[in-house]
Enzyme design. Structure first.
Site, PDB file in Angstrom:
ATOM      1  N   TYR A   1     -11.432  33.520  -1.605  1.00  0.00           N
ATOM      2  CA  TYR A   1     -10.375  33.176  -0.643  1.00  0.00           C
ATOM      3  C   TYR A   1     -10.961  32.444   0.560  1.00  0.00           C
ATOM      4  O   TYR A   1     -12.166  32.508   0.814  1.00  0.00           O
ATOM      5  CB  TYR A   1      -9.622  34.444  -0.182  1.00  0.00           C
ATOM      6  CG  TYR A   1     -10.457  35.388   0.659  1.00  0.00           C
ATOM      7  CD1 TYR A   1     -10.588  35.205   2.039  1.00  0.00           C
ATOM      8  CD2 TYR A   1     -11.127  36.471   0.076  1.00  0.00           C
ATOM      9  CE1 TYR A   1     -11.361  36.059   2.804  1.00  0.00           C
ATOM     10  CE2 TYR A   1     -11.909  37.325   0.831  1.00  0.00           C
ATOM     11  CZ  TYR A   1     -12.027  37.115   2.210  1.00  0.00           C
ATOM     12  OH  TYR A   1     -12.805  37.942   2.968  1.00  0.00           O
TER      13      TYR A   1
ATOM     14  N   ARG B   1       0.876  -1.197   0.000  1.00  0.00           N
ATOM     15  CA  ARG B   1       0.000   0.000   0.000  1.00  0.00           C
ATOM     16  C   ARG B   1       0.899   1.229   0.000  1.00  0.00           C
ATOM     17  O   ARG B   1       2.084   1.126   0.319  1.00  0.00           O
ATOM     18  CB  ARG B   1      -0.899   0.004   1.239  1.00  0.00           C
ATOM     19  CG  ARG B   1      -0.137   0.002   2.550  1.00  0.00           C
ATOM     20  CD  ARG B   1      -1.085  -0.013   3.746  1.00  0.00           C
ATOM     21  NE  ARG B   1      -0.346  -0.173   4.991  1.00  0.00           N
ATOM     22  CZ  ARG B   1      -0.818  -0.793   6.065  1.00  0.00           C
ATOM     23  NH1 ARG B   1      -2.010  -1.338   6.046  1.00  0.00           N
ATOM     24  NH2 ARG B   1      -0.108  -0.863   7.174  1.00  0.00           N
TER      25      ARG B   1
END
Length: 877
Positions: free
Chosen positions: A852, A338
């Site tokens: 933002y 993994r």
């Protein structure tokens, strides 16, 4: 009804089937297809797990049937038979969810052994010690994982046996000892469960698969999922794999390998193994493993094959791999691979190296680092060797990352005094309030009994970059006696404790802390993130110091400057208190005149740190009672200072008391009642901007934010005061200065009428802490007490104050964006609640088109990276 496929052989799956087969199952199928020596087996899908829960925690008969059918196919592949007395097949049963959850769920090895097959194994291998060693492990694991008989009971039986024999290591027990051990294990099991240990391999198998499904909802797994944003609906798959044995003697072994160093990121295979052992021996740390280099001396051929496979897997997955391998009598097998978990330093180095090696593009590399990991780079951590002997005495919520060690103090005042004497302090409070701010600044860390992840303590600590553990209900604080008690032990003022704001752990005594190192890789990597992202990142900051910190971490302006935080300092609180107790406008204006130069100076300091970057300044928001004392003693002292009677001041304090101050006389409601407050604040903002513009030449465009608006007329009333005051000053100075007036959307009504509000507001900033609180109708300071029951019962999977609730609160935000843009096409849109630093919430803000996000200074790098990842997944540019 067509027969749905719930079970796949490794050879029937592929890498794209991760959602169905889980990460481990998909990788095993993939490894099989590229010719890696993988012991064969099959995967029971995540859908089977979900069906198990839908069917009231039972495995449906058709799934059981499919499992047995695949077992028959595995018997053909392996040439062995499950439960046979000639050539028995043994398997391992392991969990494997879509997202890697190391150590969260359970494993059973050597399944298929019973009193008969163990004898066959002993004769077949000519190694009875191996056969009985495998059997005792199986009984222990099956009893623990499947039947919930604690592992430690079996360990105690084994320790007694070693003691009786006078030996130290498990490997010093011979075949007869282990045979005896199996008898004792089975007798203990029968005593504990009131039934014989199951001997039918088919029964063992179905019980084990059921146990893995059940472990998906064990407390460990639920907590891990909540921390890592993994939905409960994903379920786990189960992998059944033919056993290969590393405990067959000195030509067998087992180990764990990383294709690069997981601590440093160095490009060098890092692996350890143990001869004559099974997997859990390496992980459990019972015996000390050998470095992989030793294998070259023992078996050069296997070593070469091992190195080749590791390199093949890394090149195939184009990322650092974490692998498990077994050598059975000189033959090498890989059991799984993994993408490896790694430290933040290693993650940055590996990402940059993989781009430089031409293995990844910058965009792909950006996705390889968990944004939350960056937290650990910016805060002190505990020294790893010192941690080994530390005992956890309590656990709270990991509210603000970092590690702190210091002497316990129970009040802000005493913390401040101790700090001035040069002591390191950990402030312990039931909960903190704004007047504790000086004590909080003086502390290395903050520990509170009450409050959640967005309580006052948590929010302020994160902003300062101070470590905080909140909501630690395990401890009982006695402020009078200056003690706290936990687990029957009493800790006094001046005793040392250590707290870890990244885990929520509290330790007794001193643990050494080490300062973080920001490496060159950090700069390179973050520069790529900035190149890629389209969402801007601002900071929540109220002081020049916080502003400077945030700019250093890459903030592109201030998205929230809370002006009230400036009033709690000792030389100012007096003036604000005079203003509050004033009986008429004239005396109020006199008090405000005293505050004006102080407030103006604050803005000058902030603007100088920002240079040309924008700043959104929020006008006074909290209820006035927060600035006043509540204890008679303190009220008496203040009355003397203010020159009024105790009764008069007490009456004022009482009159300001509100039953629900969060929804009371605060925000723009104060400016409606007392317009002179908004006037003074406007003067401070505009005069500071003019000052810095003329002295420094910085081009400053102040953004004035009116909080808590719910009705456009309310906004217009306050905005008119602002523009009247600002325009008069600008005209008087004969200077050009642009400024903007906008609002914070934090009341559901504002979101619902955003098209109206946008007629007056030039920008919206979403205050998602209050918006969440008002939308859910729960108080963020008290919700922690009952939300835990909601997590346990699976009603909520994450804390809505931590991670934006995209379905409900998110719908209001999205609606405001749409309505706001209809009225004012170029409206500026941002978010300044705590969610601005949470990666999944940042992604949501990117997707709905905000300009933002704003977060506390220490979370700025986290938000910059999350914004870049959002751009890679869903490009705006």
């Amino acid at each position: 009804m067509e027969n749905k496929k719930y079970v796949y052989l490794f050879s029937e799956g592929d890498a794209s089937m991760k959602n169905l087969l889980g990460g481990k199952g998909a990788n095993l199928a993939d490894m099989t297809s590229i010719g890696i020596p993988v012991p064969q087996g099959f995967t029971v899908t995540t859908e089977a797990c979900n069906k198990y829960y839908d069917d009231n925690r039972t495995i449906a008969p058709e799934i059981v049937e499919q499992i047995h059918a695949k077992m028959a196919e595995l018997e053909n592949i392996s040439g062995k038979k499950f439960g046979s007395l000639e050539n028995p097949l043994l398997v391992s049963v392991r969990s494997g969810a879509r997202a890697s959850m190391p150590g969260m769920m359970d494993t059973i090895l050597n399944l298929g052994l019973n009193d008969n097959t163990v004898e066959v194994m002993a004769n077949k291998t000519g190694n009875p010690r191996f056969a009985y060693d495998s059997y005792r492990r199986f009984i222990q694991m099956f009893a623990d994982v499947v039947m919930e008989v604690e592992k430690k009971h079996f360990e105690e039986i084994m320790d007694e046996m070693k003691e009786a024999k006078g030996v130290k290591l498990d490997t010093e027990l011979d075949a007869n000892d282990l045979k005896e051990l199996v008898k004792k294990f089975k007798a203990f099991y029968k005593n504990a469960k009131g039934e014989e240990f199951p001997s039918d391999p088919k029964e063992q198998l179905i019980a084990s698969i059921t146990a893995v499904f059940r472990s998906w909802n064990n407390p460990r797994a639920i907590v891990y999922r909540r921390m890592n944003d993994i939905p409960g609906s994903w379920g786990t798959a189960v992998n059944v794999q033919e056993m290969v044995f590393g405990n067959k003697g000195e030509t067998s072994g087992t180990g764990v390998a990383f294709s690069r160093n997981p601590s440093t990121g160095e490009k060098k295979i890092f692996a350890e193994y143990l001869m004559n052992a099974q997997g859990e021996d390496v992980v459990a740390g019972i015996r000390t493993p050998q470095p992989i280099e030793q294998l070259e001396k023992e078996n050069a051929e296997v070593y070469k094959q091992f190195m080749d496979i590791v390199n093949t897997l890394e090149n195939h997955y184009r990322d650092m791999q974490d692998m498990e391998f077994t050598i059975e009598e000189g033959k090498l097998y890989f059991l799984q691979t993994r993408n490896g978990k790694r430290t933040a330093q290693a993650a940055l180095k590996i990402a940059v190296d993989l781009v430089e090696e031409g293995m990844l593009t910058k965009e792909e590399a950006i996705l390889k680092v968990e944004p939350k990991q960056l937290d650990t780079l910016l805060h002190p951590n505990f020294d790893a060797t010192d941690m080994k002997n530390a005992a956890v005495i309590a656990k709270g919520l990991p509210a603000s990352p970092g590690a702190a060690c210091g002497k316990v103090y129970f009040t802000a005042e005493e913390s401040k005094v101790a700090h001035e004497k040069g002591e390191k302090v950990v402030l312990v409070r039931l909960e903190t309030s704004p007047e504790d701010i000086e004590g909080m600044i003086a502390s290395e860390g903050i520990l509170t009994v009450r409050g959640g992840m967005t309580s006052h303590a948590a929010v302020v600590a994160r902003g300062m970059g101070t470590c905080c553990v909140a909501g630690c209900g395990d401890i009982k604080v006695n402020e009078e006696a200056k003690t706290f008690e936990v687990g029957g032990v009493v800790y006094h003022e001046g005793d040392y404790i250590s707290i870890d704001g990244s885990t929520g752990n509290v330790y007794a005594g001193q643990i050494k802390t080490v300062e973080p190192e920001i490496s060159g890789y950090f700069g390179t990597f973050m520069a790529w993130a900035d190149e890629i992202r389209s969402l801007k990142v601002r900071t929540n900051a109220d002081t020049p110091r916080d502003t400077a910190q945030a700019v250093k971490y890459g903030a592109e302006g201030i998205g929230l400057c809370r002006t009230e935080h400036m009033f709690f300092e000792a030389d100012r609180i007096m003036a604000i208190r005079q203003m509050i107790v004033a009986k008429d406008e004239t005396s109020r204006r006199t008090a405000l005149e005293k505050l004006l130069p102080m407030q103006r100076q604050d803005f000058i300091g902030i603007y100088e740190e920002l240079v040309d970057r924008p700043a959104t300044i929020r006008f006074l928001d909290p209820p006035l009672h927060e600035f006043l004392p509540h204890v008679d003693e303190e009220i008496k002292e203040l009355a003397v200072e203010l020159g009024i009677t105790f009764e008069e001041l007490k009456a004022t304090v009482d009159s300001l008391h509100e039953f629900n101050p969060m929804m009371g006389h605060r925000g723009c409601r104060l400016a409606v009642s007392y317009p002179e407050i908004a006037e003074m604040q406007t003067r401070a903002v505009i005069e500071a901007a003019i000052d810095v513009k003329t002295r420094k030449g910085y081009d400053i465009v102040p953004e004035i934010m009116i909080p808590l608006v719910g009705e456009v007329k309310e906004l217009k009333y306050v905005k008119d005061i602002v523009t009247r005051t600002a325009d008069a000053i600008i005209a008087e100075r004969g200077i050009e200065l642009k400024y903007m007036v906008g609002t914070m959307i934090e009341i559901p009504r504002a979101a619902l009428t955003a098209d109206e509000i946008a007629k007056e507001a030039e920008f919206f900033s979403f205050g998602t802490n209050d918006l969440t609180q008002m939308t859910f109708g729960f108080s963020r300071d008290d919700a922690g007490n009952f939300l835990k029951h909601y997590y346990d019962k699976g009603i909520y999977e994450s804390d809505p104050f931590q991670r934006l609730d995209q379905t409900g609160v998110g719908k209001l935000v999205e609606m405001s964006v749409k309505l706001g843009k209809q009225t004012r096409e170029d409206i500026k849109l941002g978010i300044c609640g705590e969610h601005g630093g949470d990666p999944s919430s940042v992604e949501f803000c990117h997707n709905i088109g905000l300009n933002y996000v704003s977060c506390s200074p220490f979370r700025v790098p986290v938000a910059r990276l999350a914004a870049a990842q959002a751009e890679v997944k869903n490009p705006r540019k």
